[in-house]
Enzyme design. Structure first.
Site, short mmCIF file in Angstrom:
data_model
loop_
_atom_site.label_atom_id
_atom_site.label_comp_id
_atom_site.label_asym_id
_atom_site.label_seq_id
_atom_site.Cartn_x
_atom_site.Cartn_y
_atom_site.Cartn_z
CB VAL A 185 -0.17 -2.49 -5.35
CG1 VAL A 185 0.20 -3.51 -6.44
CG2 VAL A 185 0.01 -1.13 -5.57
CB SER B 98 -0.76 0.01 1.19
OG SER B 98 -0.25 0.01 2.60
N GLY B 99 0.19 2.47 -0.40
CA GLY B 99 1.00 3.57 -0.26
C GLY B 99 0.19 4.81 0.14
CE LYS C 299 -1.16 3.49 -7.67
NZ LYS C 299 -0.10 4.34 -7.96
CG ASP D 254 12.17 9.65 -9.78
OD1 ASP D 254 13.52 9.74 -9.46
OD2 ASP D 254 11.46 9.33 -9.23
#
Length: 798
Positions: free
Chosen positions: A65, A59-60, A80, A172
């Site tokens: 996910v 998780s975020g 997701k 990135d």
């Protein structure tokens, strides 16, 4: 994708199967882990059409996910779900998903399979990459092999070039955002900071992977940012650390305060630092790859590659040159082979002229060496026979026999010897310390001891040596059970090292056998020898020198009991004290081979079969060490057993002295001619006669008897071998000098041709390198930065 997508590509290492089971009492850490596991979701937030959602992955900030499986294809997928709508910049998330969908045709970009943007909650389905991230791989392995690193780098460049071709800048690129698929191919992931090529919005990357000009809120996205980040990836894979990342710079960034201040400090530090390539210490990195890396990491974006296609082109040119190297080598090797073939004919001419002379000289020297070995063996045999006579003469002296009889008849000495003799084994006899002390202090025994000391002085003093050429190291007397009860030594021996009062029935000088018995042999199974005997070589317990003993039985009542052995008289001789082997500081012995020198030496070698066969018992180096107050008694040097057999058969072999490996033995290094002869003794008259029938004791049954095929007077073998070695370089010295003179001129010409060839090859290579010179400074070797690679800090702006 956002940070919570980074869990995609790693296996669920933190979530354990939650099956009920009986456990022991848990500690606080275990209980905390159990509470965290109990809080993990067990049901997916929603159903996904065509996908069976199987387990929670991570998780975020934006949601969860889950790992699932496509019901139609059976392919593993990652789903997701965006659960947290509040505070979420949906335009950024939408842009990320849009970019991923746009790039799904490239195999080096994570594939988006389905989007449910209008579902509740919104989700999208992407391929499941379970090989972990490049960051995980580097944390496990540190630096990667060169070919593996270049292969990954090239594929990442291809993926980024595809993104740029679609107008998407990643912005990135770092190891954590590169996923490794099962086929070991990389997948670009986490396009949360990505920008379109026409976008003017700044994007913050990750420190030490971010180009210096990117670390500015007023910067405009550029493809050169991704070029720099890709170069930083390659540097990390080759060195194990990100470029310019060290503890001092980290400390400066930590103290910079605000985010703009940290960015400014980062730009200044990177711009002022030496090129990162200069600190790359790997020797397997070729110049072409260093130039590519240096141009990727150039601080000035104008000097950097402007796009990924240029990097790919240079990588292809590098690979093409590497494939051309065999042709270049062949172009050099061809003339060299021709030169070598020409030199071979000259070499044959020179060697043919010298081989005949070498063979003749060697044959003559080998024959001379064989003759010297036979003469040395005969000389040593004569010396040993003299020692036999001396020992038997000393053992039959009237006064000596009277003192032995008095000592054995003394009640106190007799009692002590009997107590020691009743021990089960020689080893067990060591425990009879009280009896030994009584024996050592017995006054009658001390009289015998003084007598032996006086007799020994005759053979060790200069006056005695003028009459007796034999040097004796020690004299001692052993009773019928094997216990020494009187002894004399050439030097002072402390009480605890005095052998008197100790049982040596296992030694061959007592029992007359071929080899020493184990110290645990029962004493009642060992009988004293019946005739004069030369023992096997043994190391002295007091001096550590190799020596032999000549022993003879003592019959105190020859008329009453002619075959009864009452005691054994023993004389020991250091092998280095034989006149044949005796060294003198001023004049060397000339009795066996004329004027001896360091070119020809005689050595004594152990002949017995078994682990000691071939052991060097006496060598000039041992004499040298003894004169200097050192000893090699703690080390064993042996001639290979097969080589011993070859030398005894008269084979002409190149011999290498094992003593060359000893401290101070470099003088004896190199090849020698060697000849070996066994040392024999005349046939024992008492064993040659078969008229007397004497019963055999327990150990006498094991004692070697006369060979039935041997006639009286034929010689008996001993356990000693004489080896005479002649330095081969002295034999072949004249031929070698002639050979060197002939080769010197030829080698000079060859060296000149080789030098010209090398210079031409270097010039061609330098010319090829200059064609693709990227203007990088020459690199220098530096120590590898010993800092632990850690995930960088990502700075993002909306």
């Amino acid at each position: 994708m956002p940070p919570d997508d980074r869990a995609n590509g790693t296996r669920d290492r933190n979530i354990e199967d939650q099956q009920p089971e009986l456990t022991e009492a848990q500690g606080m850490q275990d209980q905390a882990a159990a509470r965290r596991r109990s809080m993990l979701p067990t049901m997916p937030p929603a159903e996904v059409p065509g996908v069976r959602v199987e387990r929670f992955l991570g998780s975020g900030a934006f949601g969860q996910v889950w790992v699932g499986r496509n019901l139609n294809t059976g392919r593993g997928v990652a789903v997701k779900f965006y659960l947290h709508r509040g505070g979420v910049n949906w335009s950024l998330l939408s842009r990320e998903v849009k970019n991923l969908v746009q790039l799904s045709g490239d195999r080096y970009v994570v594939q988006v399979l389905e989007v449910g943007w209008d579902a509740d909650p919104p989700y999208y389905v992407m391929e499941l990459v379970e090989g972990g991230s490049l960051e995980d791989l580097l944390l496990r392995r540190g630096r990667l092999p060169l070919n593996e690193a270049v292969s990954l780098f090239q594929k990442i460049c291809v993926g980024l070039n595809h993104c740029h071709g679609k107008g998407v800048l990643h912005c990135d690129v770092k190891p954590a955002n590169i996923l490794i698929a099962d086929d070991n191919d990389p997948r670009l992931a986490d396009f949360g900071q990505s920008r379109m090529s026409h976008d003017q919005t700044p994007a913050m990357g990750t420190l030490f992977y971010m180009a210096p000009e990117q670390a500015d809120f007023n910067s405009t996205p550029n493809s050169a940012w991704d070029v720099y980040a890709a170069g930083a990836l390659l540097y990390r894979m080759l060195s194990g650390n990100a470029p310019h990342r060290d503890q001092s710079l980290l400390s400066q960034l930590d103290t910079a305060g605000s985010l703009p201040g940290r960015l400014a400090r980062y730009r200044e530090a990177i711009s002022a630092a030496p090129p990162a390539v200069d600190s790359l210490s790997r020797r397997d990195v070729d110049r072409a790859l260093k130039r590519i890396l240096q141009k990727c990491l150039h601080v000035d974006p104008q000097q950097r590659y402007s796009n990924m296609q240029q990097v790919i082109d240079d990588l292809k040119r590098r690979e093409a040159k590497r494939q051309q190297r065999p042709l270049m080598v062949l172009g050099i090797a061809g003339p060299l082979l021709l030169l070598i073939a020409t030199c071979a004919y000259a070499y044959r001419g020179i060697t043919g002229a010298t081989e005949t002379a070498t063979t003749a000289l060697r044959r003559e020297a080998f024959g001379s060496n064989q003759l010297a070995a036979r003469f040395a063996a005969q000389t040593l045999e004569t010396e040993i026979e003299h020692y036999f006579h001396v020992t038997e003469s000393e053992a039959t002296r009237k006064k000596f026999k009277e003192l032995v009889n008095d000592t054995l008849a003394d009640p106190d000495a007799k009692s002590a010897l009997a107590a020691i003799g009743r021990s089960a084994t020689p080893l067990a006899a060591l425990d009879k310390t009280n009896e030994r002390d009584r024996l050592l202090d017995n006054p009658i025994r001390l009289i015998l001891n003084d007598y032996l000391q006086e007799r020994l002085r005759i053979y060790t003093s200069e006056a005695g040596q003028s009459v007796h050429r034999q040097l004796i190291d020690s004299l001692f007397v052993v009773d019928s059970s094997g216990t020494i009860f009187a002894s004399a030594f050439g030097g002072a021996v402390s009480r605890d090292r005095n052998s008197a009062g100790r049982n040596f029935a296992y030694r061959t000088y007592f029992n007359g056998l071929l080899d020493d018995l184990p110290k645990t042999v029962p004493l009642d199974e060992v009988d004293p020898l019946p005739t004069t005997h030369l023992s096997s070589a043994f190391q002295s317990t007091s001096t550590g020198l190799w020596k032999v003993a000549i022993s003879t039985p003592i019959h105190l009542q020859p008329d009453v009991a002619p075959h009864q052995v009452d005691a054994v008289f023993v004389a020991t001789i250091n092998l280095g004290d034989f006149e044949l082997l005796r060294e003198n500081d001023s004049v060397r012995s000339e009795t066996w081979i004329g004027q001896r020198s360091g070119s020809q030496v005689a050595v004594l070698v152990e002949a017995r079969q078994g682990p000691l066969r071939g052991t060097v018992l006496q060598h000039p180096l041992m004499d040298q060490q003894r004169r200097e107050g050192r000893t090699l008694s703690n080390s064993r040097f042996q001639v290979d057993s097969e080589l011993v057999d070859q030398l005894l058969e008269g084979g002409d072999v190149d011999y290498r002295d094992p003593m060359a490996q000893a401290p101070g033995g470099k003088t004896y290094a190199g090849e020698w001619l060697a000849a070996m002869q066994p040392v024999t003794l005349p046939e024992d008259p008492s064993q040659a006669s078969s008229d007397v029938d004497v019963p055999l004791g327990p150990s006498e049954a094991l004692r070697p008897g006369p060979d039935p095929a041997t006639s009286p007077g034929q010689k008996r073998p001993t356990d000693l071998l004489v080896l005479v070695q002649y330095r081969l370089s002295d034999v072949l010295g004249p031929v070698g000098e002639l050979r060197k003179a002939l080769f010197r001129e030829g080698l000079t010409a060859i060296a000149a041709i080789l030098l010209v060839t090398v210079v031409l090859w270097w010039a061609v290579r330098r010319s090829n390198d200059d064609d693709d010179d990227l203007g990088a400074n020459s690199t220098r070797d530096a120590a590898h930065r010993d800092s632990t690679a850690e995930p960088g800090e990502t700075m993002t702006v909306a």
